[in-house]
Design an enzyme around this catalytic site. Structure first.
Site, PDB file in Angstrom:
ATOM      1  N   SER A   1       0.845  -1.183   0.085  1.00 54.36           N
ATOM      2  CA  SER A   1      -0.049  -0.106   0.356  1.00 54.36           C
ATOM      3  C   SER A   1       0.775   1.471   0.248  1.00 54.36           C
ATOM      4  O   SER A   1       1.925   1.184   0.489  1.00 54.36           O
ATOM      5  CB  SER A   1      -0.533  -0.042   1.000  1.00 54.36           C
ATOM      6  OG  SER A   1      -1.468   1.130   1.027  1.00 54.36           O
TER       7      SER A   1
ATOM      8  N   LYS B   1      -4.285  -7.048   3.359  1.00 55.23           N
ATOM      9  CA  LYS B   1      -4.323  -5.706   2.518  1.00 55.23           C
ATOM     10  C   LYS B   1      -6.393  -5.598   1.882  1.00 55.23           C
ATOM     11  O   LYS B   1      -6.175  -3.849   1.698  1.00 55.23           O
ATOM     12  CB  LYS B   1      -3.498  -6.005   0.621  1.00 55.23           C
ATOM     13  CG  LYS B   1      -4.145  -4.499   0.038  1.00 55.23           C
ATOM     14  CD  LYS B   1      -3.185  -3.119   0.606  1.00 55.23           C
ATOM     15  CE  LYS B   1      -3.478  -2.514  -0.146  1.00 55.23           C
ATOM     16  NZ  LYS B   1      -3.842  -2.524  -1.255  1.00 55.23           N
TER      17      LYS B   1
ATOM     18  N   HIS C   1      -7.146  -3.480   5.019  1.00 49.94           N
ATOM     19  CA  HIS C   1      -6.558  -2.490   4.907  1.00 49.94           C
ATOM     20  C   HIS C   1      -7.422  -1.700   3.655  1.00 49.94           C
ATOM     21  O   HIS C   1      -7.881   0.005   4.252  1.00 49.94           O
ATOM     22  CB  HIS C   1      -5.427  -1.907   4.565  1.00 49.94           C
ATOM     23  CG  HIS C   1      -4.971  -0.509   3.882  1.00 49.94           C
ATOM     24  ND1 HIS C   1      -4.943  -0.630   3.222  1.00 49.94           N
ATOM     25  CD2 HIS C   1      -3.974  -0.460   4.813  1.00 49.94           C
ATOM     26  CE1 HIS C   1      -4.805   1.026   2.479  1.00 49.94           C
ATOM     27  NE2 HIS C   1      -3.465   0.943   3.647  1.00 49.94           N
ATOM     28  N   ASN C   2      -7.635  -1.785   2.650  1.00 52.61           N
ATOM     29  CA  ASN C   2      -8.761  -1.406   1.527  1.00 52.61           C
ATOM     30  C   ASN C   2     -10.231  -1.385   2.268  1.00 52.61           C
ATOM     31  O   ASN C   2     -10.844   0.398   1.885  1.00 52.61           O
ATOM     32  CB  ASN C   2      -8.704  -2.176   0.476  1.00 52.61           C
ATOM     33  CG  ASN C   2      -7.600  -1.454  -0.592  1.00 52.61           C
ATOM     34  OD1 ASN C   2      -6.698  -1.629   0.239  1.00 52.61           O
ATOM     35  ND2 ASN C   2      -7.401  -1.865  -1.703  1.00 52.61           N
TER      36      ASN C   2
ATOM     37  N   GLU D   1     -10.192   1.853   3.929  1.00 56.13           N
ATOM     38  CA  GLU D   1      -9.680   3.258   3.457  1.00 56.13           C
ATOM     39  C   GLU D   1     -11.080   3.907   3.160  1.00 56.13           C
ATOM     40  O   GLU D   1     -11.452   4.766   2.735  1.00 56.13           O
ATOM     41  CB  GLU D   1      -8.879   2.100   2.618  1.00 56.13           C
ATOM     42  CG  GLU D   1      -8.509   3.783   0.966  1.00 56.13           C
ATOM     43  CD  GLU D   1      -7.153   2.714   0.016  1.00 56.13           C
ATOM     44  OE1 GLU D   1      -6.651   2.418   0.372  1.00 56.13           O
ATOM     45  OE2 GLU D   1      -8.324   3.250  -1.052  1.00 56.13           O
TER      46      GLU D   1
HETATM   47  C1  6PG Z   1      -3.188   1.771  -1.523  1.00 60.23           C
HETATM   48  C2  6PG Z   1      -4.917   1.549  -1.867  1.00 60.23           C
HETATM   49  C3  6PG Z   1      -4.701   1.598  -2.811  1.00 60.23           C
HETATM   50  C4  6PG Z   1      -5.996   0.721  -4.514  1.00 60.23           C
HETATM   51  C5  6PG Z   1      -6.354   1.736  -4.433  1.00 60.23           C
HETATM   52  C6  6PG Z   1      -8.104   2.316  -5.815  1.00 60.23           C
HETATM   53  O1  6PG Z   1      -3.153   0.935  -0.452  1.00 60.23           O
HETATM   54  O2  6PG Z   1      -2.225   1.766  -2.171  1.00 60.23           O
HETATM   55  O3  6PG Z   1      -5.281   1.045  -1.328  1.00 60.23           O
HETATM   56  O4  6PG Z   1      -3.995  -0.468  -3.629  1.00 60.23           O
HETATM   57  O5  6PG Z   1      -6.267   0.180  -4.967  1.00 60.23           O
HETATM   58  O6  6PG Z   1      -6.553   2.964  -3.265  1.00 60.23           O
HETATM   59  O7  6PG Z   1      -9.498   1.441  -5.014  1.00 60.23           O
HETATM   60  P1  6PG Z   1      -9.995   0.969  -4.866  1.00 60.23           P
HETATM   61  O8  6PG Z   1     -10.399   1.877  -6.646  1.00 60.23           O
HETATM   62  O9  6PG Z   1     -11.086   0.719  -5.258  1.00 60.23           O
HETATM   63  O10 6PG Z   1     -11.236   2.975  -4.879  1.00 60.23           O
END
Ligand code: 6PG
Length: 469
Positions: free
Chosen positions: A128, A182, A185-186, A189
């Site tokens: 990430s 991960k 994590h997302n 996010e």
């Molecule tokens: C990271 C992000 C990354 C992710 C994007 C897009 O940790 O660097 O999580 O891996 O792919 O943020 O996510 P979305 O397109 O689903 O919003």
């Protein structure tokens, strides 16, 4: 002939920047891309003395020292499988493949088993930090072969982000654990971003604040307990103008999309019976946002209140909003970590939540100061049933719950859609309810379907004939 230390396949932005990051640390990196143009572009742009391009997969694999280490930075799904199939014939027993893409953890488990048959060691690793993080130091969540991890750790350690000189990388667990972490994590996010965007909506519509003032507020908040990467970039977004002199934020279409990791997190929550409602609402909020034409139509047809902006005690309300945001954020992280604990039990991964929170402290998208508390809480008790029950978070919850309540009820009365804030409140109240209304659900289930129920007054399973008795 000199052999290179590691190979990277996939010269899209993440693969390119990770190759540069590794090369900047003195390692010799072989690079390859399915289409030669991207490799050529990469070399034309970055003629690095430690980077060596290859245009035939066999030459690429043969350029590596043993055990050969290959980092895949290709699209998840079919492209990852295809790439693995192409390189298997050139690999030997003990060689290592690391999938650094956003792969679904169940695919990672299948790949791990497949590669085991070929005696190839496999690591599924979350990485990430986006484009910039890949180049300067991402957070890395490797899972799979521990032996392979021990071999590549020196490279991962060097290229990872650091928090107080501690590398933001550590072995997460077997088979799909790295990609699972991960994925969650997302999910967090998504929730973090949704909560911030609802905060923006309130600042704009209820407080009538300009982009400049909204930026200032996020800037101030970023100095305190809300300090995080996402608040930092949000503050910057509100001051960015495009060439026409207009604020970019006002020109960007309000339809949010996603690549699927948020959705996977929710699907997993359903299969684990986890009440992950903030992340799930955040995914739904993106889906709802995509119904732009329907929303435009509905805005002309469906009634709601006329917004009465807050005029008095603005400062007080802004502080309440800050508290509401922080408490909701803590609840979102609580839900994400509860899911990790639940998956750890189900899959026998033995996840160390304190170490996972440590990885998140720098380099990744959800890096934020609340993670420092989470590290401490899990260090003290790795099996705590819910982070809200920890002394530090219960104190914050007890102090801030009223602000969250006020923000939620006021926004709803004003007709402002706040799915993440209101699901944080709903979870909070549901979680602290000693006697809920689920007794009625059980009675109804038993009434129409003889599904049985348990009782307070005696042990056992009961069924009542509701009509006759
Ligand atoms: C990271 C992000 C990354 C992710 C994007 C897009 O940790 O660097 O999580 O891996 O792919 O943020 O996510 P979305 O397109 O689903 O919003």
């Amino acid at each position: 002939m000199q052999k290179n230390d590691i190979g990277v396949i996939g010269m899209a932005v993440m693969g390119r920047n990770l190759s540069l990051n590794i090369a900047n640390h003195g390692y010799h990196v072989s690079i390859f891309n399915r289409t030669a143009t991207k490799t050529k572009q990469m070399i034309a742009k970055n003629n690095h003395k430690n980077i060596f391009p290859y245009f035939q997969i066999q030459d690429f694999v043969n350029s590596l020292s043993s055990p050969k280490c290959i980092l895949l930075m290709v699209k998840s799904g079919k492209p990852t499988d295809e790439t693995i199939s192409t390189i298997i014939p050139y690999l030997n027993s003990g060689d290592i493949i690391i999938d650094g893409g956003n792969s679904f953890y169940k695919d990672t488990i299948v790949r791990y088993q497949l590669l085991l048959k070929h005696e190839i060691r496999f690591i599924g690793s979350g990485i990430s930090g986006g484009e910039y993080g890949a180049l300067t130091g991402p957070a890395i969540m490797p899972g799979g072969s521990k032996k392979a991890y021990d071999i590549i750790f020196p490279i991962l350690k060097k290229i990872s982000a650091k928090f107080n000189e501690e590398p933001c990388v550590s072995y997460v667990g077997p088979d799909g654990a790295g990609h699972y972490v991960k994925m969650v994590h997302n999910g967090i996010e998504y929730a973090d971003m949704q909560l911030i965007s609802e905060t923006y909506c309130i600042l704009k519509k209820l407080l009538n604040l300009s982009n400049k003032n909204i930026s200032k507020i996020f800037d101030t908040w970023n100095q305190g307990e809300l300090n995080s990467y996402l608040i930092e970039i949000t503050k910057n977004i509100f001051t960015k103008k495009d060439n026409s002199g207009e604020y970019l934020i006002d020109i960007i279409l309000d339809e949010a999309v996603g690549k699927g990791t948020g959705k996977w997190t929710c699907q997993e929550a359903l299969s684990l019976n986890q009440p992950l409602n903030i992340i799930t609402e955040s995914v739904f909020a993106r889906y709802l946002s995509s119904l732009k034409s329907q929303r435009m139509l509905a805005s002309q047809i469906l009634a709601g209140p006329n917004i009465a902006p807050i005029v008095y005690n603005k400062e007080d309300f802004i502080e309440k909003l800050r508290q509401a945001l922080y408490l909701s954020k803590i609840i979102a992280y609580t839900q994400g970590f509860a899911q990790l604990s639940s998956a750890s039990k189900k899959y026998y991964w033995n996840l160390n939540c304190s170490n996972i929170a440590k990885i998140f402290r720098s380099g990744c998208i959800i890096q934020s100061s609340c993670l420092h508390e989470i590290v401490k809480i899990y260090k003290y008790d790795n099996v705590i049933i819910n982070l809200l029950l920890s002394p530090i978070f219960q104190e914050i919850a007890n102090k801030y719950q009223h602000s969250l309540r006020e923000v939620v009820s006021y926004s709803i009365m004003q007709g402002i859609s706040i799915p993440a804030f209101s699901s944080a409140m709903t979870y909070y109240d549901g979680y602290r309810t000693e006697k809920s209304s689920a007794n009625l659900i059980q009675a109804q289930r038993d009434y129409f379907g003889a599904h049985t129920y348990k009782r307070y007054d005696k042990a056992g399973i009961y069924h009542t004939n509701w009509i006759k008795e």
